[in-house]
Motif scaffolding. Structure first.
Motif, mmCIF file in Angstrom:
data_model
loop_
_atom_site.group_PDB
_atom_site.id
_atom_site.type_symbol
_atom_site.label_atom_id
_atom_site.label_comp_id
_atom_site.label_asym_id
_atom_site.label_seq_id
_atom_site.Cartn_x
_atom_site.Cartn_y
_atom_site.Cartn_z
ATOM 1 N N ARG A 204 11.950 -6.447 -5.920
ATOM 2 C CA ARG A 204 13.341 -5.850 -6.077
ATOM 3 C C ARG A 204 14.634 -6.518 -7.146
ATOM 4 O O ARG A 204 15.223 -5.999 -7.939
ATOM 5 C CB ARG A 204 14.209 -5.828 -4.634
ATOM 6 C CG ARG A 204 15.298 -5.189 -4.844
ATOM 7 C CD ARG A 204 16.031 -4.553 -3.657
ATOM 8 N NE ARG A 204 15.669 -5.725 -2.475
ATOM 9 C CZ ARG A 204 16.700 -5.010 -0.952
ATOM 10 N NH1 ARG A 204 16.567 -4.133 -0.869
ATOM 11 N NH2 ARG A 204 17.226 -6.432 -1.000
ATOM 12 N N ASP A 207 13.484 -5.679 -10.255
ATOM 13 C CA ASP A 207 13.671 -4.235 -10.672
ATOM 14 C C ASP A 207 15.149 -3.921 -11.345
ATOM 15 O O ASP A 207 15.238 -3.057 -12.090
ATOM 16 C CB ASP A 207 12.741 -3.092 -9.674
ATOM 17 C CG ASP A 207 11.885 -3.313 -9.629
ATOM 18 O OD1 ASP A 207 10.999 -3.507 -9.882
ATOM 19 O OD2 ASP A 207 11.429 -2.487 -8.360
ATOM 20 N N LEU A 208 15.276 -4.604 -9.911
ATOM 21 C CA LEU A 208 17.295 -4.463 -9.852
ATOM 22 C C LEU A 208 17.663 -5.511 -11.390
ATOM 23 O O LEU A 208 18.980 -4.002 -11.892
ATOM 24 C CB LEU A 208 18.244 -4.968 -9.095
ATOM 25 C CG LEU A 208 17.673 -4.287 -7.620
ATOM 26 C CD1 LEU A 208 18.169 -4.971 -6.466
ATOM 27 C CD2 LEU A 208 18.157 -2.472 -7.624
ATOM 28 N N GLY A 210 16.386 -5.093 -14.014
ATOM 29 C CA GLY A 210 15.464 -4.595 -15.214
ATOM 30 C C GLY A 210 16.974 -3.075 -15.474
ATOM 31 O O GLY A 210 17.392 -2.596 -16.730
ATOM 32 N N GLY A 211 16.747 -2.608 -14.660
ATOM 33 C CA GLY A 211 17.550 -1.518 -14.471
ATOM 34 C C GLY A 211 19.273 -1.224 -14.773
ATOM 35 O O GLY A 211 19.983 -1.227 -15.314
ATOM 36 N N ALA A 212 19.230 -2.957 -13.880
ATOM 37 C CA ALA A 212 21.323 -2.846 -14.803
ATOM 38 C C ALA A 212 21.401 -3.705 -16.670
ATOM 39 O O ALA A 212 21.760 -4.220 -16.387
ATOM 40 C CB ALA A 212 21.554 -4.569 -13.841
ATOM 41 N N ASP A 268 21.859 -1.989 -2.894
ATOM 42 C CA ASP A 268 20.298 -1.162 -3.142
ATOM 43 C C ASP A 268 20.548 -1.062 -1.300
ATOM 44 O O ASP A 268 20.218 -0.340 -0.154
ATOM 45 C CB ASP A 268 19.617 -1.531 -3.721
ATOM 46 C CG ASP A 268 18.177 -1.806 -3.193
ATOM 47 O OD1 ASP A 268 17.278 -0.272 -4.221
ATOM 48 O OD2 ASP A 268 17.233 -2.197 -3.012
#
Lengths: 273, 273
Positions: A204, A207-208, A210-212, A268
């Motif tokens: 997680r 993922d988070l 990378g998304g930010a 999240d």
């Protein structure tokens, strides 16, 4: 203290011939349940399914597990989901017709240690060196004696975690957590292709981040690179994200990357509501 | 099918919170019982005690175990003795006050495969490479997933055993047996300081061979040395001593060293009567 469902039925016991006990022939995942909602569930389920596949087990259905978690943990709890190969006589060979056993256990929520998420924790380097088994690397199998032995190396309650290296002197993980470093603004976490457990919280955070728009690197990390890290933090599905402020003589200030990841994880969890 | 004593009491189940199931946090030994007499018992008990010590467990008393084996296996049986760290909540750290659990399980005697002790067996080389963990090398811990995965590599009932190498290409053991070679009249078996299980039958063969004036070497053995071996045989407390007559394309005639060791072991069992 804990309550258990074994294959969906309330149970105080398991079959002593279960291959999970005999050989550690199974996998597990541990997660937080808040107000009856399993946090970070899609990743936990995906990793459990992946781990089952790695050792040739059929994974339980998602809705079956969700139902059972709801029954055993209607409020706040730590839930452990175990899948073993089942009852299989004596000997390593598996009979064709055995059915996996599914254990869903609910424990009281982990005690919150005041301030540690903000002020950070001290860690040590374990003497135990992790063995390398690519066939099981990343998998949270029931073969966890290395973790037990590593955790038994210290009793000082002021030390929150022990960091583990492999025989190549590479940083792998903590006894119960994954480890992230910051290096020049990038987030770095060890590759887990030889040993180590791929935690759902690690997935997680990657993922988070990378998304930010935070650059992430999954790669071999020499243990000594920690010395040069701008920040170090631990991830675990129960304790969350903990800044590391001391490893032997080395000191760090907590945050800001660890704080940022804490907020992203909180958001999240809130979105999942 | 099997009957179990858990801490001396007849049981059909174990606590699902047992650390043996949770983490493979325990050790075991498997032995043959003939007419109520556990064969090769002193070595089994010594190795069980040694293994307990290696992972920081208190070993059960010898007379306790002997009593329990007598109760559970009054005739002929295969008996498995398991010692786990006990029931220990969640997490790798061990609470100080937990008591080890002791499981004594009796299974029907292993089916005898006619002729195999004389005519020998075929083996294969496993693809799985054993990981190296000196802290657990030699110990028969409950972390046996590597053995399970290695044994799952073949289904051909004509293949009796799979041989395992470590990442250095050294022969270590079979999935359920130890391996001996003869090289120029000497008996050679792999050192087990990095990985592998030190079987009670292996210990006995070394002792008896030494007593009979046969030179023995415990050392690193390159897997390819098998090709040059005069003889190869497997040792295991249940299946005894089995000559290897084929490994892939290589063929051997069974005996005479394997036969000689079979007689020494039979005599040793008879003396114990």
């Amino acid at each position: 203290m804990a309550s258990f469902l074994v294959n969906g039925l309330p149970a105080r016991s398991v079959d002593p011939g279960d291959r999970g006990l005999m050989y550690g022939d199974g996998v597990f995942r541990t997660l937080s349940v808040m107000s009856g909602r399993p946090l970070n569930w899609p990743r936990h389920y995906r990793l459990l399914t992946h781990d089952c596949g790695r050792i040739g087990l059929e994974a339980p259905g998602e809705s079956t597990l969700c139902d059972e978690i709801a029954r055993v943990a209607p409020g706040d709890a730590v839930v452990k989901v175990i899948v073993t190969r089942g009852r299989g006589g004596r000997g390593y060979a598996c009979l064709d017709d055995i059915e996996p056993n599914r254990i869903v256990a609910a424990y009281p929520p982990a005690p919150v240690v005041p301030g540690e998420a903000h002020d950070g924790v001290k860690v040590r380097r374990c003497r135990l060196v992790l063995s390398e088994q690519p066939r099981l690397a990343g998998v949270k199998s029931l073969n966890r004696l290395e973790n037990v032995l590593a955790r038994a190396e210290w009793r000082d309650p002021g030390i929150r975690e022990g960091l583990l290296a492999d025989s190549g002197g590479r940083l792998v993980e903590g006894t119960m957590s994954n480890v992230f470093l910051t290096c020049g603004g990038k987030l770095v976490t060890p590759e887990l292709s030889r040993c180590g457990v791929n935690g759902a919280q690690r997935e997680r955070v990657l993922d988070l981040a990378g998304g930010a728009g935070i650059a992430c690197e999954i790669r071999d990390v020499a243990f000594d690179e920690i010395e040069q890290a701008g920040e170090v933090f631990l991830t675990n599905s129960i304790i969350g994200i903990l800044p590391v402020v001391a490893l032997e003589e080395r000191r760090w200030a907590p945050g800001p990357m660890a704080y940022r990841m804490q907020r992203l994880v909180e958001d999240d969890d809130a979105r999942g509501r």
